[in-house]
Design a protein around this motif. Structure first.
Motif, PDB file in Angstrom:
ATOM      1  N   GLN A  37       0.828  -1.203   0.000  1.00  0.00           N
ATOM      2  CA  GLN A  37       0.000   0.000   0.000  1.00  0.00           C
ATOM      3  C   GLN A  37       0.865   1.258   0.000  1.00  0.00           C
ATOM      4  O   GLN A  37       0.546   2.256  -0.660  1.00  0.00           O
ATOM      5  CB  GLN A  37      -0.929  -0.006   1.226  1.00  0.00           C
ATOM      6  CG  GLN A  37      -1.928   1.127   1.256  1.00  0.00           C
ATOM      7  CD  GLN A  37      -2.893   1.061   0.109  1.00  0.00           C
ATOM      8  OE1 GLN A  37      -3.277  -0.005  -0.328  1.00  0.00           O
ATOM      9  NE2 GLN A  37      -3.290   2.203  -0.412  1.00  0.00           N
ATOM     10  N   ASN A  41       0.743   4.059  -2.740  1.00  0.00           N
ATOM     11  CA  ASN A  41       0.451   5.442  -2.370  1.00  0.00           C
ATOM     12  C   ASN A  41       1.542   6.396  -2.850  1.00  0.00           C
ATOM     13  O   ASN A  41       1.258   7.512  -3.304  1.00  0.00           O
ATOM     14  CB  ASN A  41       0.299   5.555  -0.849  1.00  0.00           C
ATOM     15  CG  ASN A  41      -0.984   4.920  -0.360  1.00  0.00           C
ATOM     16  OD1 ASN A  41      -1.868   4.614  -1.152  1.00  0.00           O
ATOM     17  ND2 ASN A  41      -1.092   4.687   0.931  1.00  0.00           N
ATOM     18  N   GLU A  44       1.083   6.906  -6.582  1.00  0.00           N
ATOM     19  CA  GLU A  44      -0.096   7.736  -6.851  1.00  0.00           C
ATOM     20  C   GLU A  44       0.168   9.187  -6.463  1.00  0.00           C
ATOM     21  O   GLU A  44      -0.192  10.117  -7.190  1.00  0.00           O
ATOM     22  CB  GLU A  44      -1.294   7.188  -6.092  1.00  0.00           C
ATOM     23  CG  GLU A  44      -1.812   5.865  -6.624  1.00  0.00           C
ATOM     24  CD  GLU A  44      -2.988   5.351  -5.815  1.00  0.00           C
ATOM     25  OE1 GLU A  44      -3.270   5.942  -4.746  1.00  0.00           O
ATOM     26  OE2 GLU A  44      -3.618   4.363  -6.245  1.00  0.00           O
ATOM     27  N   ASN A  45       0.788   9.369  -5.297  1.00  0.00           N
ATOM     28  CA  ASN A  45       1.087  10.736  -4.863  1.00  0.00           C
ATOM     29  C   ASN A  45       2.049  11.426  -5.819  1.00  0.00           C
ATOM     30  O   ASN A  45       1.921  12.625  -6.116  1.00  0.00           O
ATOM     31  CB  ASN A  45       1.698  10.717  -3.453  1.00  0.00           C
ATOM     32  CG  ASN A  45       0.711  10.217  -2.421  1.00  0.00           C
ATOM     33  OD1 ASN A  45      -0.479  10.101  -2.696  1.00  0.00           O
ATOM     34  ND2 ASN A  45       1.182   9.898  -1.228  1.00  0.00           N
ATOM     35  N   PHE A 209      -4.129  13.484   0.090  1.00  0.00           N
ATOM     36  CA  PHE A 209      -3.578  12.242   0.626  1.00  0.00           C
ATOM     37  C   PHE A 209      -3.255  12.299   2.126  1.00  0.00           C
ATOM     38  O   PHE A 209      -2.789  11.317   2.691  1.00  0.00           O
ATOM     39  CB  PHE A 209      -2.321  11.849  -0.146  1.00  0.00           C
ATOM     40  CG  PHE A 209      -2.584  11.552  -1.589  1.00  0.00           C
ATOM     41  CD1 PHE A 209      -3.152  10.351  -1.967  1.00  0.00           C
ATOM     42  CD2 PHE A 209      -2.280  12.480  -2.558  1.00  0.00           C
ATOM     43  CE1 PHE A 209      -3.390  10.065  -3.290  1.00  0.00           C
ATOM     44  CE2 PHE A 209      -2.522  12.201  -3.896  1.00  0.00           C
ATOM     45  CZ  PHE A 209      -3.082  10.993  -4.253  1.00  0.00           C
TER      46      PHE A 209
END
Length: 753
Positions: A37, A41, A44-45, A209
């Motif tokens: 994860q 993340n 994606e960030n 986020f």
């Protein structure tokens, strides 16, 4: 140790081992899921942060693309009207106030006007970006390092030393060429957004986020913007090993120290237009956050395990006492049955599950003999069925292998490339023709995502259409064209449907039409050359025939009729050649268009007058139903009359004698649509695809309807599309045919900016 104690300790041992294994596997699974994860993340960030970094460049491009295409702006750039352009630049700045650099240059990259107070007429720091924009005729967006002197000269705001690193600043640069409608390069616009002036830019990522995410932008290894800027003072330098990797344009993913803490980070290099790495964009998550989550998970797992073991032990003790006595009786009965005593019975007086189990045991003993006989008989039957099934499976396997061999041979020998994906968008088939077209080997494409294969083969422009087919959007099959490695390809995309009617994948058929396109070009050039060569002698022949007919009083009636036939056929040949020359000129981009404000009402009047004699000769009436309050359109007056005259001529030619041709016009949104309706025989469905193609004539028993080159509608289509409009056909509501074309409305505000 009796059976009860053995059962009790066995259950307890199993529980302890099970809980230990469960605790270890759960902890490992949590760690693995957490790491996965975290990696997801971070990626994606990073993608979101990159999109935010370039968002203002997209806004600048969009804000400047419209005013730079306005005729007044292009006019004053062409004439170098500096006062007017200076005022225009100040107006543009109000629409994009975050821009610190905004300059207009001529084709020689000399500055016409700028926001700053500099007096130099050169773009000393960013000439290369403008040169790239001029050369490619496209907008160029890049991240560049420029000096303080350049910013103070070009920009409209003062530059403070605190925003600079080593007397330089990182600027998001947009270089946009200004091109006239005829393709002439008039100059360019250079705009820039200083990233150093916005140290809190990455805070937008936190809003999406969370505060655990740390985003950083660096310039030559020094932080210029960060979401933890208040906690760690700027500047902070990147580790030398990470910086060395970024300078080779290789992203970094791993642990890095930021301030006094360690973070899981991902770094992406930021390069300028020349490919030099000038900084980086990074996203980080603190290791303290991960450690806290792991500690909480471990504590929860241990607490749950302890409670579970304690409760299980108590339950095991109670159940062991209850189970041991009936189980002993049942065990003795089983031993006797095993010895062959099929008449054995077990006596259990309890009415619970053990009693039911004893009754079942007794019934089982009484039916074992019958079961044994039945099993023997069924075994023989099953053996025969198994032999028959094996024979049928072998036959079907041979048939399937033959079918698969035939299918593989067909796909291998096909000249067209075939690419098939499954429902997960992974490639399942890539035949030799497709491998040859995209210069790919099978092991690099099979079972790979289509996005990766598209990137390797250079046909990523198909991804949008592939996704549309997967989503069931648009027509199927859909035809698309693309150019890959110098070849023009036609691609047909169709969905695969399984037996349940659900989507199962996409089939792509690829055909190389490069040679066909070249042959068509050579044919067009040949026709154009021959037409030019024929037009001159035909014109001379026409003049000679006209002179003989007007001066030759001595001609007999028969001679005059023959000469008149020659003159009519000469006129017909000249018209045919003019059509061929028009379509050749349009396709070659040589036809000139004089765009301006045009009245639809005037076009209809002129076109009706021009075709009036031809209509009267066929006893056809032309009726105009064009309103007087229609807005003007933006187009070429003569070319639009040519389109309307051609449509009216066709309508008159294909209408029965004594009928009426109706001309109407209607505004639809930002377009005015002109329609020509007749009451002739409706065009068949099989012929409608030929309507706007070159050298296509519809089948007809009337020789007059089959005369011509089949170029009229093709010329109309090219002219209308050059006006950014469209032409189309519809069948009439009460029969007949309706041909319509739509032209953009003349917008005064747009063309007077």
């Amino acid at each position: 140790m009796n059976i009860r104690n053995k059962l009790l300790f066995s259950i307890l041992l199993v529980l302890l081992v099970s809980y230990a294994i469960l605790a270890v596997t759960t902890f490992k699974s949590v760690n693995y899921a957490l790491e996965a994860q975290v990696s997801k993340n971070l990626e994606e960030n990073l993608r979101y942060a990159q999109s935010q970094l370039f968002a203002r460049a997209d806004l600048i491009t969009y804000s400047l693309s419209q005013p730079t295409t306005a005729p007044p702006v292009q006019k004053y750039i062409r004439t170098s009207n500096r006062p007017w352009l200076t005022d225009a630049v100040q107006r543009w700045r109000k629409t994009i106030p975050f821009v610190e650099v905004l300059s207009l240059v001529d084709p020689q990259k000399r500055v016409l006007t700028r926001l700053g107070s500099g007096t130099s007429d050169r773009l000393a720091g960013l000439e290369y970006a403008m040169e790239q924009a001029f050369r490619t005729r496209n907008t160029v967006v890049s991240t560049e390092l420029v000096s303080r002197e350049f910013l103070e000269q070009e920009g409209g705001v003062a530059i403070t030393p605190s925003t600079l690193k080593e007397n330089e600043a990182m600027v998001m640069v947009v270089a946009m060429p200004v091109i006239a409608p005829d393709g002439t390069l008039l100059g360019g616009v250079l705009a820039g957004d200083i990233i150093n002036n916005d140290p809190n830019l990455p805070f937008q990522v936190q809003e999406v986020f969370g505060k655990e995410v740390e985003v950083t932008i660096t310039q030559r290894g020094h932080r210029i913007a960060s979401s933890v800027a208040e906690e760690i003072p700027i500047p902070v330098s990147i580790d030398a090993a990470i910086m060395e990797r970024l300078e080779r344009r290789i992203p970094y993913r791993g642990e890095a120290k930021i301030g006094n803490s360690f973070y899981e980070t991902v770094f992406a290099p930021i390069a300028n237009l020349r490919g030099e790495v000038i900084g980086s964009l990074s996203v980080a998550l603190s290791n303290d956050y991960f450690t806290r989550i792991k500690r909480d998970n471990m504590r929860n797992i241990m607490a749950s395990g302890a409670i579970g073991v304690f409760l299980s032990f108590g339950l095991a003790y109670l159940m062991a006492r209850r189970l041991t006595r009936p189980l002993t009786d049942l065990t003795r009965g089983v031993e006797q049955i095993e010895a062959g005593e099929l008449d054995q019975r077990v006596v259990v007086t309890s009415a619970d599950e053990f009693g039911m189990l004893a009754d079942s045991f007794n019934r089982m003993a009484s039916t074992l003999y019958e079961r044994e006989r039945t099993i023997t008989r069924k075994t023989q039957d099953l053996q025969r069925l198994n032999e028959e099934l094996e024979r049928r499976v072998a036959e079907r396997t041979v048939a399937l292998r033959m079918e698969m061999g035939m299918l593989e041979a067909i796909l291998t020998s096909m000249a067209e490339g075939i690419v098939v994906t499954d429902r997960d968008n992974h490639v399942t088939l890539f035949n030799p023709s497709a491998q040859k077209l995209f210069d790919l080997v099978p092991h690099r494409v099979m079972h790979q995502p289509i996005e990766q294969v598209c990137d390797l083969g250079g046909f990523c422009m198909l991804l949008e259409h592939i996704h549309a087919v997967r989503a069931g959007e648009g027509p199927t099959p859909r035809e698309e064209e693309l150019r890959v490695k110098g070849r023009k390809l036609k691609v047909s995309l169709s969905p695969l449907i399984d037996e349940a009617g659900a989507f199962a994948g996409v089939v792509m058929s690829i055909r190389d039409v490069t040679m066909e396109e070249e042959v068509d070009r050579m044919k067009t050039e040949f026709i154009s050359t021959v037409s030019h060569e024929l037009k001159t002698p035909l014109t001379s022949m026409k003049g000679s025939l006209q002179f003989i007919l007007s001066k030759g009083k001595w001609l007999t009636k028969t001679e005059r009729e023959l000469l008149s036939i020659c003159q009519r056929n000469t006129d017909r040949l000249i018209r045919l050649i003019n059509d061929i020359l028009d379509i050749s000129t349009i396709e070659a981009g040589g036809m000139q268009f004089a765009f301006g404000q045009v009245s639809i009402g005037e076009l209809v009047v002129y076109a009706c007058e021009e075709i009036k004699g031809f209509a009267q000769g066929r006893n056809i009436s032309i009726v105009s139903d064009v309103a007087t309050d229609l807005p003007a359109v933006w187009g070429d007056h003569d070319r639009l009359i040519q389109v309307l005259t051609n449509l009216l001529s066709n309508a008159v030619k294909f209408s029965p004698s004594g009928k009426t041709v109706l001309v109407s016009a209607l505004r639809k949104g930002n377009y005015v649509t002109v329609s020509v309706a007749d009451v002739g025989r409706a065009i068949q469905w099989s012929d409608r695809d030929k309507l706007f193609k070159k050298f296509q004539q519809l089948g007809s028993s009337d020789p007059r309807e089959r005369s011509g080159t089949g170029l009229g509608l093709a010329i109309c289509k090219e002219i209308v599309e050059r006006h950014h409009g469209r032409i189309f056909y519809e069948s009439g509501a009460a029969g007949g045919n309706v041909f319509s074309f739509a032209i953009p409305v003349y917008e005064e505000t747009l063309h007077e900016q």
